[in-house]
Design a protein around this motif. Structure first.
Motif, PDB file in Angstrom:
ATOM      1  N   ARG A  64       7.058  -3.073   6.406  1.00 53.02           N
ATOM      2  CA  ARG A  64       8.238  -2.215   6.262  1.00 53.02           C
ATOM      3  C   ARG A  64       8.105  -1.396   4.983  1.00 53.02           C
ATOM      4  O   ARG A  64       7.308  -1.705   4.104  1.00 53.02           O
ATOM      5  N   PHE A  65       8.936  -0.356   4.882  1.00 49.69           N
ATOM      6  CA  PHE A  65       8.922   0.513   3.712  1.00 49.69           C
ATOM      7  C   PHE A  65       9.771  -0.106   2.612  1.00 49.69           C
ATOM      8  O   PHE A  65      10.826  -0.670   2.877  1.00 49.69           O
ATOM      9  N   ARG A  66       9.292   0.036   1.378  1.00 46.55           N
ATOM     10  CA  ARG A  66      10.009  -0.504   0.231  1.00 46.55           C
ATOM     11  C   ARG A  66      10.034   0.537  -0.875  1.00 46.55           C
ATOM     12  O   ARG A  66       9.230   1.461  -0.901  1.00 46.55           O
TER      13      ARG A  66
ATOM     14  N   ILE B 174       0.019  11.998  -0.301  1.00 51.85           N
ATOM     15  CA  ILE B 174       0.579  10.679  -0.587  1.00 51.85           C
ATOM     16  C   ILE B 174       2.072  10.820  -0.357  1.00 51.85           C
ATOM     17  O   ILE B 174       2.766  11.517  -1.110  1.00 51.85           O
ATOM     18  N   LEU B 175       2.564  10.219   0.722  1.00 51.06           N
ATOM     19  CA  LEU B 175       3.954  10.418   1.123  1.00 51.06           C
ATOM     20  C   LEU B 175       4.922   9.857   0.086  1.00 51.06           C
ATOM     21  O   LEU B 175       4.622   8.888  -0.610  1.00 51.06           O
ATOM     22  N   SER B 176       6.101  10.474   0.027  1.00 52.73           N
ATOM     23  CA  SER B 176       7.120  10.061  -0.942  1.00 52.73           C
ATOM     24  C   SER B 176       8.038   9.004  -0.335  1.00 52.73           C
ATOM     25  O   SER B 176       8.047   8.790   0.883  1.00 52.73           O
ATOM     26  N   SER B 177       8.825   8.387  -1.183  1.00 54.33           N
ATOM     27  CA  SER B 177       9.753   7.349  -0.736  1.00 54.33           C
ATOM     28  C   SER B 177      10.765   7.882   0.276  1.00 54.33           C
ATOM     29  O   SER B 177      11.364   7.109   1.016  1.00 54.33           O
ATOM     30  N   ALA B 178      10.930   9.203   0.349  1.00 50.61           N
ATOM     31  CA  ALA B 178      11.856   9.807   1.309  1.00 50.61           C
ATOM     32  C   ALA B 178      11.186  10.111   2.656  1.00 50.61           C
ATOM     33  O   ALA B 178      11.831  10.635   3.555  1.00 50.61           O
ATOM     34  N   HIS B 179       9.904   9.783   2.805  1.00 52.82           N
ATOM     35  CA  HIS B 179       9.150  10.164   3.999  1.00 52.82           C
ATOM     36  C   HIS B 179       8.996   9.062   5.047  1.00 52.82           C
ATOM     37  O   HIS B 179       8.071   9.116   5.862  1.00 52.82           O
TER      38      HIS B 179
ATOM     39  N   THR C  72       0.838  -1.193   0.000  1.00 56.34           N
ATOM     40  CA  THR C  72       0.000   0.000   0.000  1.00 56.34           C
ATOM     41  C   THR C  72       0.873   1.243   0.000  1.00 56.34           C
ATOM     42  O   THR C  72       2.053   1.191   0.335  1.00 56.34           O
ATOM     43  N   GLY C  73       0.275   2.345  -0.353  1.00 58.10           N
ATOM     44  CA  GLY C  73       0.912   3.635  -0.165  1.00 58.10           C
ATOM     45  C   GLY C  73       0.644   4.090   1.259  1.00 58.10           C
ATOM     46  O   GLY C  73      -0.057   3.418   2.025  1.00 58.10           O
ATOM     47  N   VAL C  74       1.209   5.213   1.619  1.00 60.03           N
ATOM     48  CA  VAL C  74       0.965   5.783   2.940  1.00 60.03           C
ATOM     49  C   VAL C  74       0.518   7.225   2.743  1.00 60.03           C
ATOM     50  O   VAL C  74       1.133   7.979   2.000  1.00 60.03           O
TER      51      VAL C  74
ATOM     52  N   PRO D 223       6.310   7.374  -4.680  1.00 61.99           N
ATOM     53  CA  PRO D 223       5.565   7.236  -3.436  1.00 61.99           C
ATOM     54  C   PRO D 223       6.238   6.288  -2.443  1.00 61.99           C
ATOM     55  O   PRO D 223       7.035   5.427  -2.813  1.00 61.99           O
ATOM     56  N   LEU D 224       5.889   6.474  -1.179  1.00 62.93           N
ATOM     57  CA  LEU D 224       6.301   5.558  -0.122  1.00 62.93           C
ATOM     58  C   LEU D 224       5.441   4.308  -0.226  1.00 62.93           C
ATOM     59  O   LEU D 224       4.217   4.402  -0.371  1.00 62.93           O
ATOM     60  N   VAL D 225       6.050   3.139  -0.188  1.00 65.68           N
ATOM     61  CA  VAL D 225       5.320   1.876  -0.281  1.00 65.68           C
ATOM     62  C   VAL D 225       5.525   1.101   1.014  1.00 65.68           C
ATOM     63  O   VAL D 225       6.658   0.941   1.486  1.00 65.68           O
TER      64      VAL D 225
END
Length: 166
Positions: free
Chosen positions: A159-161, A79-84, A24-26, A152-154
């Motif tokens: 855990r984050f991927r 929609i948070l980014s992969s850096a968030h 999912t996204g966050v 996006p943050l996954v």
């Protein structure tokens, strides 16, 4: 077809693990009150309708943040980014200042957005539905700001991927 079963004493734990297999996204759900920004992170977000523009989130009934957020005229969804990853952890915490070190922006309707996100949606609560230990919240979308170059943050398997082009 082979079904792998796990022996878990509590059905809820087994179901939580099963649901974790779905990436999912966050989403940060935020607004401004008289004391500053308030918000929380949710990973149960879905698009519902283009006409009218609707989305939905699911919020745990145990949330202490949602009762205050749900009364706001407008909510900012980011929609948070992969850096968030750290931002997500802060917005999910139960203690301390959730916005410490978070770069945020409030619009004229007091919706709050996390900067450097993949998408901003300005929304209002359109309806609510019983979802067991969660409340399903239907949101009317009033404004959309996209940032197409932001990954996006996954969240997957707790855990984050990162997304990888394939």
């Amino acid at each position: 077809m082979t079904v792998q079963q796990t022996s878990t004493p509590e059905p809820q734990v087994q179901l939580r693990r099963a649901f974790a297999t779905f990436p999912t996204g966050v989403v940060a759900v935020c607004a401004l009150d008289d004391e500053g920004p308030m918000g929380m992170a949710v990973n149960s977000f879905t698009s519902i309708s283009l006409d009218p523009p609707l989305a939905a989130i699911s919020v745990a009934r145990t949330s202490t943040t949602w009762p205050a957020l749900s009364t706001r005229a407008r909510l900012g969804l980011s929609i948070l980014s992969s850096a968030h990853g750290a931002v997500c952890r802060r917005l999910s915490s139960r203690d301390g200042d959730r916005f410490a070190g978070v770069d945020w922006h409030a619009d004229q309707q007091r919706a709050v957005y996390v900067r450097d996100s993949a998408l901003w949606l300005q929304c209002s609560v359109a309806d609510r539905f019983d979802g067991g230990d969660h409340e399903i919240v239907l949101l009317e979308i009033h404004d959309v700001t996209t940032f197409p170059d932001v990954a996006p943050l996954v969240f997957h398997e707790s855990r984050f991927r990162d997304l990888v082009d394939g």
